[in-house]
Design a protein around this motif. Structure first.
Motif, PDB file in Angstrom:
ATOM      1  N   ARG A  27       0.825  -1.208   0.000  1.00 47.07           N
ATOM      2  CA  ARG A  27       0.000   0.000   0.000  1.00 47.07           C
ATOM      3  C   ARG A  27       0.860   1.260   0.000  1.00 47.07           C
ATOM      4  O   ARG A  27       1.993   1.253   0.495  1.00 47.07           O
ATOM      5  CB  ARG A  27      -0.921   0.029   1.233  1.00 47.07           C
ATOM      6  CG  ARG A  27      -1.984  -1.042   1.245  1.00 47.07           C
ATOM      7  CD  ARG A  27      -3.060  -0.757   2.285  1.00 47.07           C
ATOM      8  NE  ARG A  27      -2.573  -0.812   3.641  1.00 47.07           N
ATOM      9  CZ  ARG A  27      -2.678  -1.861   4.455  1.00 47.07           C
ATOM     10  NH1 ARG A  27      -3.226  -2.984   4.024  1.00 47.07           N
ATOM     11  NH2 ARG A  27      -2.221  -1.820   5.703  1.00 47.07           N
ATOM     12  N   THR A  37      -4.394   1.851  -5.448  1.00 46.76           N
ATOM     13  CA  THR A  37      -3.473   1.089  -6.284  1.00 46.76           C
ATOM     14  C   THR A  37      -2.203   0.743  -5.508  1.00 46.76           C
ATOM     15  O   THR A  37      -1.618   1.613  -4.867  1.00 46.76           O
ATOM     16  CB  THR A  37      -3.094   1.896  -7.542  1.00 46.76           C
ATOM     17  OG1 THR A  37      -4.290   2.289  -8.223  1.00 46.76           O
ATOM     18  CG2 THR A  37      -2.226   1.073  -8.477  1.00 46.76           C
ATOM     19  N   THR A  40       4.075  -2.157  -6.784  1.00 46.61           N
ATOM     20  CA  THR A  40       4.611  -3.519  -6.871  1.00 46.61           C
ATOM     21  C   THR A  40       5.859  -3.719  -6.007  1.00 46.61           C
ATOM     22  O   THR A  40       6.855  -3.009  -6.159  1.00 46.61           O
ATOM     23  CB  THR A  40       4.956  -3.850  -8.338  1.00 46.61           C
ATOM     24  OG1 THR A  40       3.837  -3.511  -9.152  1.00 46.61           O
ATOM     25  CG2 THR A  40       5.290  -5.317  -8.492  1.00 46.61           C
ATOM     26  N   LYS A 257      -9.892   6.551  -7.819  1.00 43.93           N
ATOM     27  CA  LYS A 257     -10.159   5.146  -8.169  1.00 43.93           C
ATOM     28  C   LYS A 257      -8.888   4.349  -8.461  1.00 43.93           C
ATOM     29  O   LYS A 257      -8.811   3.155  -8.159  1.00 43.93           O
ATOM     30  CB  LYS A 257     -11.078   5.088  -9.393  1.00 43.93           C
ATOM     31  CG  LYS A 257     -12.457   5.698  -9.163  1.00 43.93           C
ATOM     32  CD  LYS A 257     -13.255   4.905  -8.136  1.00 43.93           C
ATOM     33  CE  LYS A 257     -14.699   5.379  -8.044  1.00 43.93           C
ATOM     34  NZ  LYS A 257     -14.826   6.701  -7.411  1.00 43.93           N
ATOM     35  N   SER A 258      -7.881   4.977  -9.063  1.00 42.03           N
ATOM     36  CA  SER A 258      -6.659   4.234  -9.394  1.00 42.03           C
ATOM     37  C   SER A 258      -5.538   5.191  -9.771  1.00 42.03           C
ATOM     38  O   SER A 258      -5.774   6.371 -10.044  1.00 42.03           O
ATOM     39  CB  SER A 258      -6.911   3.256 -10.556  1.00 42.03           C
ATOM     40  OG  SER A 258      -7.210   3.970 -11.737  1.00 42.03           O
ATOM     41  N   ILE A 259      -4.317   4.643  -9.787  1.00 36.91           N
ATOM     42  CA  ILE A 259      -3.123   5.366 -10.220  1.00 36.91           C
ATOM     43  C   ILE A 259      -2.666   4.723 -11.533  1.00 36.91           C
ATOM     44  O   ILE A 259      -2.636   3.490 -11.636  1.00 36.91           O
ATOM     45  CB  ILE A 259      -2.001   5.246  -9.163  1.00 36.91           C
ATOM     46  CG1 ILE A 259      -2.457   5.808  -7.823  1.00 36.91           C
ATOM     47  CG2 ILE A 259      -0.730   5.952  -9.628  1.00 36.91           C
ATOM     48  CD1 ILE A 259      -2.686   7.286  -7.799  1.00 36.91           C
ATOM     49  N   GLN A 261      -0.606   2.953 -14.520  1.00 35.97           N
ATOM     50  CA  GLN A 261       0.429   1.930 -14.408  1.00 35.97           C
ATOM     51  C   GLN A 261       1.827   2.507 -14.582  1.00 35.97           C
ATOM     52  O   GLN A 261       2.771   2.052 -13.930  1.00 35.97           O
ATOM     53  CB  GLN A 261       0.199   0.823 -15.443  1.00 35.97           C
ATOM     54  CG  GLN A 261       1.091  -0.394 -15.257  1.00 35.97           C
ATOM     55  CD  GLN A 261       0.903  -1.067 -13.908  1.00 35.97           C
ATOM     56  OE1 GLN A 261      -0.224  -1.275 -13.466  1.00 35.97           O
ATOM     57  NE2 GLN A 261       2.011  -1.410 -13.237  1.00 35.97           N
ATOM     58  N   VAL A 264       2.894   3.861 -11.318  1.00 33.32           N
ATOM     59  CA  VAL A 264       3.207   2.726 -10.433  1.00 33.32           C
ATOM     60  C   VAL A 264       4.590   2.175 -10.759  1.00 33.32           C
ATOM     61  O   VAL A 264       5.417   1.950  -9.864  1.00 33.32           O
ATOM     62  CB  VAL A 264       2.138   1.620 -10.576  1.00 33.32           C
ATOM     63  CG1 VAL A 264       2.574   0.349  -9.835  1.00 33.32           C
ATOM     64  CG2 VAL A 264       0.799   2.094 -10.049  1.00 33.32           C
TER      65      VAL A 264
END
Length: 281
Positions: A27, A37, A40, A257-259, A261, A264
């Motif tokens: 996280r 999101t 990794t 809602k998201s980041i 890719q 990331v």
């Protein structure tokens, strides 16, 4: 066994026998919001860095590490998803302060300095540029708030609260850890501008280093190759995420809602580079 903490990054389980299990997740939080999101292998990087530093500083102060081997954990943790991100630790009586060590003139300290004001009891008797190394690192504690933001206090206030003996032990340990780790990181191309430590007491009253140690989440790491006094150096942390949120007017917005890719991937690569430089693997 019961879960006692579900933090921004870590899950903490009490084994109720004087030991705890800490799991570091992937996280990421920014602007006080836990983002949906994951980054990794971020948890594995943070765990590897802390474990490296715990070993590197054990000659200065004890730490809470017992084992990073899953075979030493309860059966619930002996599965692949916990590998590389889980440690078994001693349960401590935690001291209710974050112990911040600052080695460079930056952030809120620089803002106070520009106004000619002392910073949490510290006065500066020479001129400094932004991001310039201090003559000596300083300790500026903050209280651990259960809700809302932590509150910065003076070192003297912490010593008055905890007692001069314990307060001085904490100050000396924090400075010694910072200096030793600073030299190692510097040789490997990273400047540790500032960091925070958390300490506790074991059952015999010994001072023990706990929580996480000198990760990009708890510290300000700068790339030595691009560092320049008088600037705001780029950090080895979540800056790509912060910049993207700011650019899209989503900073502090819990409805995100998201980041993307690519953000990331860039962020994960920065964390991994930090681990490689410091741990050598």
């Amino acid at each position: 066994m019961k879960k006692i903490i579900s933090g921004k990054v870590r899950e903490v389980y009490d084994l109720e026998d004087g030991r705890m299990v800490i799991v570091t997740t992937d996280r990421i939080s920014a602007f006080d919001v836990i983002l949906p999101t994951m980054i990794t292998n971020k948890g594995k990087v943070l765990n590897a860095l802390s474990n490296f530093w715990f070993g590197y500083t054990q000659d200065i102060v004890k730490n809470h590490m017992i084992s990073a081997d899953l075979k030493d954990m309860p059966a619930e943790f002996q599965s692949p998803e916990y590998e590389g991100r889980t440690i078994l630790v001693k349960k401590l009586k935690m001291i209710p302060y974050e112990v911040i060590v600052r080695g460079y003139m930056f952030g809120s300290m620089y803002e106070a300095y520009k106004k000619g004001e002392p910073f949490l009891g510290h006065k500066f008797d020479r001129e400094y540029k932004q991001a310039e190394k201090l003559a000596e690192p300083i300790v500026t504690p903050s209280t651990k708030a259960k809700e809302g933001h932590d509150i910065n206090v003076t070192l003297d206030a912490m010593k008055e609260d905890l007692g001069a003996e314990l307060g001085t032990k904490i100050e000396q340990a924090a400075i010694a850890i910072y200096k030793k780790c600073y030299e190692h990181a510097y040789k490997n191309g990273i400047i540790i501008a500032d960091t925070k430590f958390e300490f506790g007491l074991d059952e015999e009253g010994n001072l023990v280093l706990g929580d996480e140690v000198l990760t990009p989440d708890s510290s300000r790491f700068w790339n030595l190759a691009s560092y320049k006094e008088g600037t705001s150096p780029a950090s080895y942390d979540k800056q790509f995420v912060r910049d993207w949120l700011t650019e899209h007017k989503l900073a502090g917005d819990p409805s995100i809602k998201s980041i993307p890719q690519d953000i990331v991937d860039k962020t994960a690569a920065l964390y991994r580079e930090c681990q490689t430089r410091i741990c050598g693997a």
